[in-house]
Motif scaffolding. Sequence first.
Motif, PDB file in Angstrom:
ATOM      1  N   GLN A 114     -13.684 -52.635 -64.804  1.00 34.83           N
ATOM      2  CA  GLN A 114     -14.127 -53.277 -63.557  1.00 34.83           C
ATOM      3  C   GLN A 114     -14.922 -54.550 -63.837  1.00 34.83           C
ATOM      4  O   GLN A 114     -14.737 -55.573 -63.171  1.00 34.83           O
ATOM      5  CB  GLN A 114     -14.970 -52.294 -62.743  1.00 34.83           C
ATOM      6  CG  GLN A 114     -14.162 -51.177 -62.107  1.00 34.83           C
ATOM      7  CD  GLN A 114     -15.028 -50.140 -61.410  1.00 34.83           C
ATOM      8  OE1 GLN A 114     -16.226 -50.006 -61.713  1.00 34.83           O
ATOM      9  NE2 GLN A 114     -14.429 -49.390 -60.503  1.00 34.83           N
ATOM     10  N   ASP A 115     -15.798 -54.489 -64.850  1.00 42.06           N
ATOM     11  CA  ASP A 115     -16.587 -55.673 -65.206  1.00 42.06           C
ATOM     12  C   ASP A 115     -15.690 -56.796 -65.699  1.00 42.06           C
ATOM     13  O   ASP A 115     -15.854 -57.973 -65.305  1.00 42.06           O
ATOM     14  CB  ASP A 115     -17.612 -55.322 -66.288  1.00 42.06           C
ATOM     15  CG  ASP A 115     -18.733 -54.435 -65.767  1.00 42.06           C
ATOM     16  OD1 ASP A 115     -18.872 -54.335 -64.535  1.00 42.06           O
ATOM     17  OD2 ASP A 115     -19.460 -53.846 -66.598  1.00 42.06           O
ATOM     18  N   GLU A 116     -14.737 -56.459 -66.574  1.00 35.32           N
ATOM     19  CA  GLU A 116     -13.847 -57.480 -67.118  1.00 35.32           C
ATOM     20  C   GLU A 116     -12.950 -58.066 -66.035  1.00 35.32           C
ATOM     21  O   GLU A 116     -12.738 -59.283 -65.980  1.00 35.32           O
ATOM     22  CB  GLU A 116     -12.987 -56.879 -68.244  1.00 35.32           C
ATOM     23  CG  GLU A 116     -13.758 -56.536 -69.502  1.00 35.32           C
ATOM     24  CD  GLU A 116     -14.411 -57.751 -70.132  1.00 35.32           C
ATOM     25  OE1 GLU A 116     -13.715 -58.764 -70.343  1.00 35.32           O
ATOM     26  OE2 GLU A 116     -15.631 -57.687 -70.406  1.00 35.32           O
ATOM     27  N   VAL A 161      -7.711 -49.141 -62.682  1.00 36.58           N
ATOM     28  CA  VAL A 161      -8.572 -50.220 -62.187  1.00 36.58           C
ATOM     29  C   VAL A 161      -7.727 -51.392 -61.704  1.00 36.58           C
ATOM     30  O   VAL A 161      -7.997 -51.987 -60.638  1.00 36.58           O
ATOM     31  CB  VAL A 161      -9.553 -50.669 -63.295  1.00 36.58           C
ATOM     32  CG1 VAL A 161     -10.268 -51.960 -62.898  1.00 36.58           C
ATOM     33  CG2 VAL A 161     -10.575 -49.570 -63.565  1.00 36.58           C
ATOM     34  N   LEU A 162      -6.682 -51.740 -62.471  1.00 34.71           N
ATOM     35  CA  LEU A 162      -5.797 -52.837 -62.062  1.00 34.71           C
ATOM     36  C   LEU A 162      -5.079 -52.495 -60.763  1.00 34.71           C
ATOM     37  O   LEU A 162      -4.975 -53.340 -59.858  1.00 34.71           O
ATOM     38  CB  LEU A 162      -4.785 -53.124 -63.171  1.00 34.71           C
ATOM     39  CG  LEU A 162      -3.773 -54.243 -62.863  1.00 34.71           C
ATOM     40  CD1 LEU A 162      -4.491 -55.574 -62.634  1.00 34.71           C
ATOM     41  CD2 LEU A 162      -2.744 -54.364 -63.984  1.00 34.71           C
ATOM     42  N   GLN A 163      -4.608 -51.254 -60.684  1.00 33.15           N
ATOM     43  CA  GLN A 163      -3.918 -50.825 -59.467  1.00 33.15           C
ATOM     44  C   GLN A 163      -4.843 -50.914 -58.263  1.00 33.15           C
ATOM     45  O   GLN A 163      -4.445 -51.368 -57.180  1.00 33.15           O
ATOM     46  CB  GLN A 163      -3.417 -49.383 -59.648  1.00 33.15           C
ATOM     47  CG  GLN A 163      -2.856 -48.718 -58.395  1.00 33.15           C
ATOM     48  CD  GLN A 163      -1.524 -49.313 -57.959  1.00 33.15           C
ATOM     49  OE1 GLN A 163      -1.036 -50.275 -58.561  1.00 33.15           O
ATOM     50  NE2 GLN A 163      -0.949 -48.775 -56.896  1.00 33.15           N
ATOM     51  N   SER A 164      -6.079 -50.484 -58.430  1.00 32.52           N
ATOM     52  CA  SER A 164      -7.050 -50.549 -57.337  1.00 32.52           C
ATOM     53  C   SER A 164      -7.295 -51.996 -56.916  1.00 32.52           C
ATOM     54  O   SER A 164      -7.388 -52.305 -55.720  1.00 32.52           O
ATOM     55  CB  SER A 164      -8.364 -49.897 -57.784  1.00 32.52           C
ATOM     56  OG  SER A 164      -9.331 -49.981 -56.764  1.00 32.52           O
ATOM     57  N   PHE A 165      -7.392 -52.886 -57.895  1.00 27.91           N
ATOM     58  CA  PHE A 165      -7.603 -54.309 -57.592  1.00 27.91           C
ATOM     59  C   PHE A 165      -6.414 -54.876 -56.818  1.00 27.91           C
ATOM     60  O   PHE A 165      -6.576 -55.580 -55.806  1.00 27.91           O
ATOM     61  CB  PHE A 165      -7.809 -55.085 -58.893  1.00 27.91           C
ATOM     62  CG  PHE A 165      -7.765 -56.569 -58.717  1.00 27.91           C
ATOM     63  CD1 PHE A 165      -8.848 -57.263 -58.167  1.00 27.91           C
ATOM     64  CD2 PHE A 165      -6.632 -57.299 -59.082  1.00 27.91           C
ATOM     65  CE1 PHE A 165      -8.798 -58.638 -57.988  1.00 27.91           C
ATOM     66  CE2 PHE A 165      -6.574 -58.668 -58.904  1.00 27.91           C
ATOM     67  CZ  PHE A 165      -7.665 -59.340 -58.356  1.00 27.91           C
ATOM     68  N   SER A 223      -6.321 -53.804 -53.307  1.00 29.61           N
ATOM     69  CA  SER A 223      -7.314 -54.508 -52.490  1.00 29.61           C
ATOM     70  C   SER A 223      -6.841 -55.905 -52.107  1.00 29.61           C
ATOM     71  O   SER A 223      -7.355 -56.515 -51.161  1.00 29.61           O
ATOM     72  CB  SER A 223      -8.644 -54.604 -53.241  1.00 29.61           C
ATOM     73  OG  SER A 223      -8.552 -55.510 -54.335  1.00 29.61           O
ATOM     74  N   GLN A 224      -5.866 -56.444 -52.854  1.00 31.70           N
ATOM     75  CA  GLN A 224      -5.354 -57.790 -52.594  1.00 31.70           C
ATOM     76  C   GLN A 224      -4.172 -57.797 -51.629  1.00 31.70           C
ATOM     77  O   GLN A 224      -3.734 -58.872 -51.184  1.00 31.70           O
ATOM     78  CB  GLN A 224      -4.927 -58.436 -53.919  1.00 31.70           C
ATOM     79  CG  GLN A 224      -6.079 -58.773 -54.857  1.00 31.70           C
ATOM     80  CD  GLN A 224      -6.940 -59.895 -54.325  1.00 31.70           C
ATOM     81  OE1 GLN A 224      -6.445 -60.912 -53.823  1.00 31.70           O
ATOM     82  NE2 GLN A 224      -8.256 -59.713 -54.390  1.00 31.70           N
ATOM     83  N   GLU A 225      -3.630 -56.609 -51.316  1.00 32.78           N
ATOM     84  CA  GLU A 225      -2.403 -56.549 -50.520  1.00 32.78           C
ATOM     85  C   GLU A 225      -2.565 -57.188 -49.143  1.00 32.78           C
ATOM     86  O   GLU A 225      -1.720 -57.980 -48.696  1.00 32.78           O
ATOM     87  CB  GLU A 225      -1.935 -55.099 -50.385  1.00 32.78           C
ATOM     88  CG  GLU A 225      -1.360 -54.538 -51.680  1.00 32.78           C
ATOM     89  CD  GLU A 225      -0.951 -53.081 -51.539  1.00 32.78           C
ATOM     90  OE1 GLU A 225      -1.143 -52.514 -50.424  1.00 32.78           O
ATOM     91  OE2 GLU A 225      -0.451 -52.499 -52.516  1.00 32.78           O
ATOM     92  N   LYS A 228       2.602 -47.898 -58.268  1.00 36.10           N
ATOM     93  CA  LYS A 228       2.137 -46.555 -57.944  1.00 36.10           C
ATOM     94  C   LYS A 228       2.873 -45.508 -58.781  1.00 36.10           C
ATOM     95  O   LYS A 228       2.261 -44.554 -59.295  1.00 36.10           O
ATOM     96  CB  LYS A 228       2.335 -46.282 -56.459  1.00 36.10           C
ATOM     97  CG  LYS A 228       1.738 -44.966 -55.997  1.00 36.10           C
ATOM     98  CD  LYS A 228       1.886 -44.809 -54.491  1.00 36.10           C
ATOM     99  CE  LYS A 228       1.268 -43.486 -54.025  1.00 36.10           C
ATOM    100  NZ  LYS A 228       1.415 -43.316 -52.555  1.00 36.10           N
ATOM    101  N   MET A 229       4.186 -45.702 -58.941  1.00 39.06           N
ATOM    102  CA  MET A 229       4.981 -44.767 -59.742  1.00 39.06           C
ATOM    103  C   MET A 229       4.578 -44.834 -61.216  1.00 39.06           C
ATOM    104  O   MET A 229       4.492 -43.819 -61.904  1.00 39.06           O
ATOM    105  CB  MET A 229       6.473 -45.083 -59.584  1.00 39.06           C
ATOM    106  CG  MET A 229       7.021 -44.759 -58.200  1.00 39.06           C
ATOM    107  SD  MET A 229       8.735 -45.287 -57.988  1.00 39.06           S
ATOM    108  CE  MET A 229       9.545 -44.290 -59.220  1.00 39.06           C
ATOM    109  N   GLU A 230       4.321 -46.076 -61.677  1.00 36.65           N
ATOM    110  CA  GLU A 230       3.906 -46.235 -63.067  1.00 36.65           C
ATOM    111  C   GLU A 230       2.551 -45.572 -63.312  1.00 36.65           C
ATOM    112  O   GLU A 230       2.327 -44.942 -64.344  1.00 36.65           O
ATOM    113  CB  GLU A 230       3.828 -47.722 -63.419  1.00 36.65           C
ATOM    114  CG  GLU A 230       3.521 -47.972 -64.884  1.00 36.65           C
ATOM    115  CD  GLU A 230       3.465 -49.444 -65.222  1.00 36.65           C
ATOM    116  OE1 GLU A 230       3.226 -49.760 -66.405  1.00 36.65           O
ATOM    117  OE2 GLU A 230       3.656 -50.283 -64.317  1.00 36.65           O
TER     118      GLU A 230
END
Length: 644
Positions: A407-409, A459-463, A466-468, A501-503
């Motif tokens: 998350q920090d990175e 974390v990437l998926q969550s980011f 959030s951008q969708e 999501k599948m990945e």
Amino acid sequence: MATETIKMDPICLVENYRNDLRVNPKALNILETISQPVVVVAITGLCRTGKSYLMNRLAGQNCGFQLGYTVKAETKGIWMWCVPHRSKINHTLILLDTEGLGDVEKGDSRNDSWIFALAVLLSSVFIYNSIGTINYQVMEQLHYVVELANLIRTKSCPSTEEIKDSAEFVTFFPDFIWTLRDFKLKLELDGQSITEDDYLENALKLVQGEDSGTKSSNDTKECIRTFFPKRKCFVFKQPTKDDDLLLNLEKASENQLEMIFQEQSKNFCSYIFKTAKPKTLKGGIIVKGNGLAVLVESYVNAINSGNVPCLENAVASLAQQENPMAVQKAVDHYSEQMAQQVQFPTESLQDLLEVHAACEREAIAIFLKHSFKDDDRKFQIQLSAFIEGKKDDFLRQNEEASLKYCQDELRKISKTLEESISKGVFSVPGGHKLYLAEKNKVEQDYALVPKKGVKSMEVLQSFLQSQESTEQAILQADKSLTKEEKRIAALQAQNQASERKMELERNRNKMQEQEIETQIKTLNENIIQLKNKLEEEMEIKLGEWYTILEHVQKHQEKLRTEGFKDKFEAMNEIINQVKEKISSTESNWTKIISGILTTFGTMLIGGLPGNYKLIGIGTALLGMIVPNAICYLRKKNVLRNKSD
């Protein structure tokens, strides 16, 4: 307690108060601090025969145990002196000086028998001290050895079909040393020089005769030969010819003693330092100081309650003390090694699980090394649960470290993108293409970040999720795109989100499989190491039976050569029973071990904590060792997840 730190004076271990035995709590406290194996040397004999002086010499001191050269016996009960062992590193020498047998002031001869029995039970070397030669009178005085068969029990519930307890004494009884003080005879037999040991063995030969004295003497001799397979004899000349000095030996310097006595004493002490082994119980259990404290309490409590001291009960009490400590040692080792070897976050879950598996394997080995008599495998199950809990803590810490780091990175990497969105940089014709380029750059830069750990993809998926909504708003506001182009771009974004999501789900399943496989390895490791331990225990058990058989056969042969036909033939029953024990143990070896492993494995699986607890496998446990085991457990886990 390290041996070099032991600094103490003799202390009463078992007090003989008005013919009632009491354990001294202060002495127990001393023993409980000794975590090293103990070599226990006990001495007994008639009053005023110089027992205490011999023990003081073993301690390397003139003073220590109180000497008694008056008409009044000095030592009461059993006194203990813990000193550094001179030749065995990380061992403690414990000297036990017992009150003189046959003290007329006591009034209860039964008390002498218990003191004698306790000295035998607690020691790894048992010394009987007497004055002069070995003759009928001395044998009569040593009648206590005959009573051992009635004062000691090996099993808590002996069966009438079992071999009598005394036949098994040889597997845990101490070495026997007979010390003869003020010995004045020449060591000769039939005109030939003999050794001290030859003298003892010749004195222990049975003689023909029907009178009560001969029978009593033969009984004592036979019991010594039966109970103590390893025997040794030392003779001592008088320490000094000076009567005044003889009454104050604790004040005598070495050069004031007769040279022959100095040499004999040196040989005696040297023999014990070199050959005396740590106190060992049936099954090869080596006793430490804290374990000796348990034995003392167990035996004295049994005596005071009117029962016979039982080795099996004492070992069970010892196991209840030692096994929790074995669990703690194993858990501590696991925790320390994991803390040293794991740096959060790990690159992958597999990296952490591999370290866990190695550390758990070592922990299991430590537990099995220090535990015993864990017949129901309660403590090993406990260890497995503790380690599983520790592993879950490390997994949680690993996830938390990965989550925070990622998350920090990602926050640093996406800062430019977030600022551009805030400034409306993408709210222009062609803004959607600019946005995608910047977002892709964020993903590419994030992919280059090393050692992100197990939460990297999440974390990437969550980011990206959030951008969708932001991406859709930019897409719909882009006036350079046609309605159809916007529809196609929206569909592509939706497909990419579904693929991500599948990945992510595939990644979770992969980590889940890795955990399941680690569980399987852990179960197999428990089983394999326990199997090895059981085989070692079975080997020791068989070795003990073979030792009994060899000893009984040697004793029977002596009876034959001495002309005791009835006694010789009576030994056949015991020999046949021992042979039957050996045969049944060997034939049932695999069956016994398989049964224990199956029961243990079923309990282990049923007790597994965590998200993948597998219940109801039962006797199918042993199937885990075959190649299709992983498929079997995976299937069980999938079915359980579906039912959830």
